[in-house]
Design a protein around this motif. Structure first.
Motif, short mmCIF file in Angstrom:
data_model
loop_
_atom_site.label_atom_id
_atom_site.label_comp_id
_atom_site.label_asym_id
_atom_site.label_seq_id
_atom_site.Cartn_x
_atom_site.Cartn_y
_atom_site.Cartn_z
N GLY A 273 0.70 -1.93 -0.12
CA GLY A 273 0.42 0.42 0.00
C GLY A 273 0.85 1.31 0.11
O GLY A 273 2.19 1.36 -0.27
N PRO A 274 0.03 2.72 0.05
CA PRO A 274 0.98 3.59 0.01
C PRO A 274 1.97 3.67 1.14
O PRO A 274 3.07 4.62 1.28
CB PRO A 274 -0.23 4.83 0.27
CG PRO A 274 -1.49 4.12 -0.75
CD PRO A 274 -1.48 2.70 0.39
N GLU A 275 1.57 3.08 2.44
CA GLU A 275 2.44 3.91 3.32
C GLU A 275 3.70 2.79 2.90
O GLU A 275 4.92 2.62 3.39
CB GLU A 275 1.21 3.33 4.66
CG GLU A 275 1.04 4.17 5.39
CD GLU A 275 0.19 3.55 6.93
OE1 GLU A 275 0.51 3.14 7.41
OE2 GLU A 275 -0.84 4.35 7.05
N TRP A 276 3.32 1.47 2.64
CA TRP A 276 4.38 0.58 2.62
C TRP A 276 5.33 0.54 2.06
O TRP A 276 6.79 1.38 1.53
CB TRP A 276 3.97 -0.39 2.26
CG TRP A 276 5.50 -1.72 1.95
CD1 TRP A 276 5.33 -2.53 3.00
CD2 TRP A 276 5.85 -2.42 0.86
NE1 TRP A 276 6.99 -3.39 2.02
CE2 TRP A 276 7.16 -2.55 0.85
CE3 TRP A 276 5.02 -1.73 -0.61
CZ2 TRP A 276 7.74 -3.60 -0.42
CZ3 TRP A 276 6.28 -1.63 -1.83
CH2 TRP A 276 7.68 -3.23 -1.63
N SER A 277 4.89 1.86 0.23
CA SER A 277 6.00 2.11 -0.19
C SER A 277 6.70 3.22 -0.35
O SER A 277 7.68 3.06 -0.32
CB SER A 277 4.87 2.72 -1.79
OG SER A 277 5.74 3.20 -2.75
N LYS A 283 14.03 3.95 2.42
CA LYS A 283 14.86 2.61 2.93
C LYS A 283 15.60 2.35 1.15
O LYS A 283 16.85 1.60 1.49
CB LYS A 283 14.26 1.61 3.37
CG LYS A 283 14.14 1.42 4.65
CD LYS A 283 13.11 0.52 5.46
CE LYS A 283 12.24 1.02 6.50
NZ LYS A 283 11.57 -0.39 7.23
N LEU A 284 15.27 2.21 0.65
CA LEU A 284 15.96 1.95 -0.95
C LEU A 284 16.68 3.04 -1.56
O LEU A 284 18.07 2.91 -2.09
CB LEU A 284 15.18 1.86 -1.98
CG LEU A 284 14.14 0.12 -1.58
CD1 LEU A 284 13.60 0.08 -3.28
CD2 LEU A 284 15.69 -0.56 -1.91
N SER A 285 16.39 4.26 -0.70
CA SER A 285 16.90 5.41 -1.43
C SER A 285 18.24 5.89 -1.07
O SER A 285 19.45 5.63 -1.62
CB SER A 285 16.54 6.72 -1.10
OG SER A 285 17.80 7.85 -1.25
N LEU A 286 18.71 5.30 1.06
CA LEU A 286 19.99 4.70 1.46
C LEU A 286 20.44 3.96 0.64
O LEU A 286 21.43 3.69 0.65
CB LEU A 286 19.63 4.74 2.63
CG LEU A 286 18.71 5.10 3.34
CD1 LEU A 286 18.74 5.14 4.68
CD2 LEU A 286 19.77 6.51 3.11
N ARG A 319 9.10 5.78 -11.79
CA ARG A 319 9.55 6.90 -12.19
C ARG A 319 9.02 7.31 -10.90
O ARG A 319 9.15 8.91 -10.12
CB ARG A 319 9.18 7.73 -13.23
CG ARG A 319 9.20 8.53 -13.57
CD ARG A 319 8.62 9.43 -14.82
NE ARG A 319 9.05 8.10 -16.07
CZ ARG A 319 8.30 7.81 -17.49
NH1 ARG A 319 7.32 8.72 -17.90
NH2 ARG A 319 8.91 6.88 -17.85
N LEU A 320 7.59 7.20 -10.05
CA LEU A 320 6.91 7.33 -9.29
C LEU A 320 7.62 6.76 -7.95
O LEU A 320 7.59 7.90 -6.98
CB LEU A 320 5.47 7.36 -9.48
CG LEU A 320 5.16 7.69 -10.94
CD1 LEU A 320 3.95 7.56 -11.02
CD2 LEU A 320 4.68 9.28 -10.79
N SER A 321 7.12 5.56 -8.32
CA SER A 321 7.75 4.85 -6.85
C SER A 321 9.30 5.16 -6.16
O SER A 321 9.10 5.64 -4.86
CB SER A 321 7.49 3.20 -6.83
OG SER A 321 8.59 2.90 -7.98
N LEU A 322 9.89 5.79 -7.27
CA LEU A 322 11.12 6.22 -6.63
C LEU A 322 11.64 7.39 -6.52
O LEU A 322 13.24 7.46 -6.47
CB LEU A 322 12.82 4.41 -7.46
CG LEU A 322 12.47 3.03 -6.32
CD1 LEU A 322 13.80 2.46 -7.04
CD2 LEU A 322 12.47 3.21 -5.13
N VAL A 323 11.05 8.50 -6.34
CA VAL A 323 11.34 9.38 -7.32
C VAL A 323 12.38 10.37 -5.95
O VAL A 323 12.98 11.19 -6.00
CB VAL A 323 10.31 10.83 -6.88
CG1 VAL A 323 9.89 10.66 -5.79
CG2 VAL A 323 10.75 11.83 -7.80
N ASP A 324 11.94 9.71 -4.61
CA ASP A 324 13.66 10.04 -3.32
C ASP A 324 14.63 9.95 -3.66
O ASP A 324 15.73 10.62 -4.06
CB ASP A 324 13.01 9.65 -2.64
CG ASP A 324 11.51 10.28 -1.64
OD1 ASP A 324 11.57 11.25 -1.84
OD2 ASP A 324 11.22 10.14 -0.89
N SER A 325 14.93 8.67 -4.92
CA SER A 325 16.31 8.37 -5.41
C SER A 325 16.65 8.80 -6.14
O SER A 325 18.10 8.28 -7.04
CB SER A 325 16.15 6.59 -5.36
OG SER A 325 15.58 6.16 -4.28
#
Length: 1093
Positions: A273-277, A283-286, A319-325
């Motif tokens: 869901g959105p929270e898990w995503s 965490k994946l960004s790190l 493109r949307l889910s990992l925008v922080d990375s």
């Protein structure tokens, strides 16, 4: 051995060995089974698959201790069976997966041998490849999650823990197949619901898998690049599959309630869901940051290439889910554009081009914001990084900056419309582009056009073409490729950005402070080039091209600011020869008028303490502005013709500047203007625009106090044009002469510079092509006449006349005759000594216009020869020499002018200033060459005694001087006199008494104690004297040193006795022997009149 193709035959052949293996699990029994299997056909083996696998599975599950050799051989046999058949039963697939995993104990247990582990991993890989698609898909159900998790953890443990490269690679490849990411073509694509279900299952493994793979990627380099490449690939495949935007968009907001029988297993399944995503993305960004940092600097190019694929894959699917990375991803992608490996570069450019073509950034405001923030952070840190990194690090940093701008593309105005972003970016460029202006040579290098000859138009153009782009030296970097990156940064800004906004902002920085002025001008030049699309490398075309009117408007505003008095007339040298009260008045123009940076003259006011640093800075500023004018012309093309009225005159001013760097840059700008506007040459440019240039010069000459550079413009026009320009500028030259008459006391130097340019041009256009060729031609004529006389033979009458002349000369020497005859012989003919007159004789042909100009200029020079300023006198002597050359064909006018100039010239020759004497002697040599024996008596009476006396007096000083003496003015004067004295004696046909004076004065310089150059110059004097009077010269030399006695031609004659006979070797011996040998060679060749070498 026969092949068993039918199941019945195969069963009969396999049954005994299978039974035997079931009864006794030995290596030999397994080997027998392998041998029988080799003879069974694939179809028959498929029917008997489970039957054959039964004894092998039994051997793996048999109770009691197992021997590793047996298990290893069994695993190899299982793998062989699976590779030859397909597993169609989901049950069999699950059971085999469980049994094979059991061969790999978890990490706390003691690890089996490496060979056994490798065999187990390969058997697992064969199992997954042999599974039929329906059976494989059935494995990925929630009920099988524990089994899948167990297999994944075992494989990750092997890849991370084991040192053997083969096991690491095999484990990672097996894991790739297990998560359905293998690259084989046999497996069809997952359907939408299957893909969603697998994504939910793999999400449970994602934390462990991603962290383990990150640790493997960051592992020791000894593990080999292949392990790292597969780990990177597996990382982005799993992350891209689980975090895919399409899958996450289909996840329901609320978790579905699982069936009762699957309730415990359902707790292990993650709800994406959105929270898990959001949490997982953070965490994946790190982890991605760690992966990117390590892979981007990996020593092997294949790892860096795989990193490019990682960025491409995640940008396209997440493109949307990992925008922080994306901060780290885009940084990595842009940083690899200039990778040392061509394949990495090429692939990186392809990916960037694909991103631009798909408008990934343009369609995603979030990505544009990320890039904007990255750009802001990089611009903030740029000055610090440029100050601390080496050139390689600086190149990488600037490549990153350029890549961000290219990726933003048309969205770049998001950055430019932000005051904070634009301020940071512009100030970073101002600091990075700071020039190093500490080099003293910038000011020291001068254009000595007024001191040398005129350079032909062709060679001028050639020199301009070679040095059009001046090499700049920057404070924070040295490599040219870094400057080229900065140029691209500015051009990309101009290409995509709002040109009016950018020009206005950087014009503000240009006017804000002298510290930023040079950098701002460089940026403005590149912005205009980029806006026109010249030399700019972009990933995508801009949405709307800039119109020519908009471009011309920006160019006009910049050009107006560049040529403003406060920015165009800067202090570039401290030249005391041009100090005047008029020039010391400095007009100011607003805030740009800063000390040392906004002077309307070449000279600073007395109250301004201008340093070398300031003058260097001003020189570079003018060069950058001149380069900008050339750039604007190239951008506008023929449209620039409309701006020539405001641009050509100032550029010609700077083409006549005395600072070499400014002059060369201005000449390069003239060539740029010619190419852009369609002119064939600089000459054509000047001639076609001469009317308005002449008008401007004429007007400015009337306001000389405020416009002192009109003469420079005229000088530049003359240097770069041809004789067709003369009728157009004749009136202006008369204005110059009139202005010189009115303000000779404080403006003489300026006007003499332009008169020198005029005379040099006239020599080039109307004078002899080369005086040396003229001399050589005359010498060849004399040589041929002498040869013809010798070929005719000597008659008895000529022998008689020789002896009569000898008796007469002897009587004169003994004083029996008056000296009147000798003096009359030295008198000049009456026709060659006209009375001084400034008017032409009646009926004489009028002078051509160029000769009349030379005569008018020569009259001014005669008056100015006695000026109190040494520099003015030196310039006058230079101009006078050129005037003599131009008037040479018109002897009836040249000789009276030479008569008038002689007293002032003699005063310069006998003055105490060595520089003036040196230059005056050069003029004297030219006069002697052009006027001939007209100057003989004058030279003998007024100049020769002083010259010989000076040579005598200086000989002792030069003989005992050291090597430093060669750099003194006294030495240069001695050298010039010795080099010119011989030719003077020959040109003026001096009498015997004068020749003896010259020989006596120069003889002492044949001493070995004298500097070598003076010895060589003295030798040249005697070589000339040999041509005039070889006998007297031979007698003088043999009186000093006679190498051998001379035998009389007849016994009745006594041998000659010379004073040099029998003397010991001394300081003169070498040079005299050299001269006597030369004389002997000429006599033996029968050419006593041959020119000296």
């Amino acid at each position: 051995m026969a092949v068993f193709d039918t199941p019945q035959d195969a069963f009969g052949a396999l049954r005994p060995v299978c039974v035997q293996l079931t009864q006794a699990q030995t290596v030999e029994n397994v080997a027998q089974l392998e041998a029988r299997l080799a003879a069974v056909g694939a179809g028959a083996l498929q029917e008997l698959q489970e039957y054959v696998l039964f004894p092998l599975r039994f051997a793996l599950k048999a109770p009691g201790p197992r021997r590793e050799r047996v298990v290893q051989r069994v695993l190899r046999c299982v793998a062989a069976v699976l590779l030859s058949t397909r597993v169609r039963s989901p049950r069999l697939l699950r059971e085999l997966l469980s049994e094979l995993c059991a061969c790999l104990p978890p990490s706390p247990a003691p690890a089996p041998s490496e060979e056994l582990q490798l065999a187990a991993v390969r058997a697992l890989q064969a199992l997954m490849h042999s599974a039929q698609w329906d059976a494989a898909v059935a494995l990925y159900q929630p009920s099988c999650l524990p089994l899948l998790g167990f297999a994944v953890s075992l494989l990750l443990g092997l890849a991370e823990r084991e040192r053997a490269k083969q096991i690491k690679v095999a484990a990672l490849e097996c894991l790739q197949v297990l998560v359905l990411r293998c690259e084989c073509q046999e497996h069809p694509c997952l359907r939408e619901e299957e893909e969603q279900r697998c994504g939910d299952l793999f999400a449970s493994f994602l934390p462990g898998v991603s962290m383990a793979l990150a640790r493997i990627i960051a592992g020791d380099v000894k593990q080999g690049h292949r392990t790292t490449v597969i780990a990177v690939r597996l990382f982005y495949q799993i992350v891209g599959f689980v975090m895919a935007d399409e899958q996450l968009a289909r996840v329901p907001k609320q978790r579905e309630k699982p069936p009762v029988e699957h309730s415990k297993v359902a707790e292990l399944i993650v709800h994406r869901g959105p929270e898990w995503s959001k949490s997982t993305s953070e965490k994946l960004s790190l982890l991605l940051q760690k992966v990117v940092e390590i892979s981007s600097v990996h020593s092997h190019w294949k790892v860096r290439l795989e990193l490019v694929e990682l960025v491409r894959h995640l940008l396209s699917s997440c493109r949307l889910s990992l925008v922080d990375s994306f901060t780290h991803l885009l940084k990595a992608l842009v940083g690899l554009v200039n990778d040392e490996n061509s394949e990495v570069q090429s692939r990186c450019n392809e990916v960037l081009q694909g991103i631009a073509e798909q408008q990934v950034i343009a369609q995603s405001r979030a990505l544009a914001d990320v890039l904007s923030e990255n750009l802001h952070s990089l611009a903030t840190a740029l000055p610090r990084l440029m100050n601390s990194q080496d050139d390689a690090g600086k190149f990488s940093t600037l490549s990153l900056l350029l890549g961000y701008l290219k990726l933003l593309g048309p969205k770049i105005n998001i950055v430019l419309n932000s005051v904070s972003h634009l301020h940071r970016l512009s100030k970073a460029l101002m600091q990075v582009l700071e020039l190093d202006v500490t080099d003293v040579k910038i000011v020291e290098d001068r254009r000595w056009g007024c001191m040398g000859g005129y350079e032909p138009l062709g060679s001028v153009q050639h020199g301009v073409q070679k040095g059009r782009c001046q090499r700049k030296y920057f404070r924070f970097f040295t490599e040219e490729k870094i400057f080229q990156l900065l140029q691209q940064v500015c051009r990309v800004l101009g290409y995509y950005g709002n040109i009016y906004l950018l020009v206005d902002h950087f014009m503000g920085l240009y006017s804000e402070s002298a510290v930023y002025r040079k950098q701002a001008a460089m940026v403005l030049n590149e912005l205009i080039a980029g806006a026109a699309g010249v030399g700019v490398d972009v990933l995508q075309e801009r949405e709307v091209s800039l119109s020519m009117d908009d471009l011309k408007g920006s160019v006009m505003s910049i050009l107006q600011e560049y040529t403003d008095q406060a920015n165009w007339y800067l202090v570039t040298s401290i030249d005391t020869e041009e100090v005047s009260h008029e020039q010391l008045s400095v007009p100011r123009s607003g805030p740009a008028a800063l000390p040392g940076a906004a002077c309307s003259s070449v000279l600073p006011s007395p109250e301004l303490h201008v340093t070398t640093h300031t003058m260097n800075s001003n020189v570079w500023q003018l060069c950058i502005q001149l380069e900008g004018v050339g750039c604007f012309a190239a951008v506008l093309g023929r449209e620039f013709r409309l701006l020539l009225l405001s641009a050509l005159y100032p550029v010609l001013e700077k083409a006549g500047d005395k600072t070499l760097l400014i002059s060369e840059t201005a000449q390069g700008t003239l060539v740029d203007i010619c190419e852009a506007c369609g002119y064939d040459s600089v000459q054509g440019l000047i001639n076609e625009n001469a009317d308005y240039l002449v008008n401007g010069i004429s007007l400015n000459l009337r306001q000389l106090a405020h416009q002192p550079r009109a003469a420079q413009v005229l000088g530049s026009m003359l240097r770069h044009s041809d004789a067709s320009l003369l009728p157009l500028v004749e009136d202006v030259i008369q204005d110059v002469l009139s202005a010189l008459d009115q303000s000779y006391d404080n403006q003489a130097s300026t006007f003499l510079s332009v008169l020198h340019s005029l005379m040099a041009a006239l020599v080039q256009w109307f004078g002899p092509s080369c005086s040396e060729e003229h001399q050589q031609r005359q010498a060849e004529e004399r040589h041929s006449s002498t040869l013809s006389q010798m070929q005719q033979g000597i008659t008895s009458q000529e022998v008689k006349q020789f002896f009569l002349d000898y008796v007469k000369q002897k009587q004169i020497a003994e004083g029996n005759l008056s000296e009147l005859g000798d003096e009359e012989a030295d008198e000049v003919p009456p026709l060659a000594k006209p009375e001084p007159s400034s008017s032409d004789t009646e009926g004489e042909t009028p002078l051509p216009s160029h000769a009349q100009l030379a005569k008018d200029v020569m009259e001014r020079c005669i008056h100015l020869l006695s000026d109190r300023n040494l520099r003015v006198r030196l310039k006058v002597l230079d101009v006078l020499e050129l005037c003599v050359t131009v008037l040479h064909p018109h002897g009836n006018h040249l000789l009276p002018m030479a008569h008038r100039a002689w007293p002032a010239l003699v005063t310069r020759l006998i003055s105490n200033d060595p520089l003036a004497v040196l230059r005056a002697f050069k003029v004297l040599c030219t006069l002697a060459q052009k006027c001939g024996d007209f100057l003989r008596q004058r030279f003998s009476k007024d100049v020769l005694p002083k010259l010989t006396s000076s040579l005598h007096n200086q000989a002792a000083a030069s003989a005992r001087a050291g090597p430093v003496y060669n750099h003194t003015l006294a030495f240069k004067l001695q050298l010039a006199v010795l080099q010119g004295l011989g030719s003077l004696c020959e040109k003026l046909d001096m009498g015997e008494s004068d020749l003896n004076k010259v020989a006596d004065a120069c003889l002492v310089y044949l001493s070995a104690k004298q500097p070598m150059k003076l010895q060589e110059a003295a030798q040249s004097v005697f070589l000339h004297l040999m041509r005039v009077d070889p006998d007297s010269t031979w007698l003088l030399l043999t009186d000093v040193c006679c190498p051998h006695p001379y035998e009389p031609p007849h016994a009745s004659l006594q041998p000659p006795k010379l004073r040099g006979m029998g003397r010991q070797r001394n300081e003169f011996t070498d040079n005299i022997l050299l001269l006597l040998e030369e004389l002997q060679q000429r006599e033996s060749a029968g050419t006593p009149g041959a020119p000296p070498p």
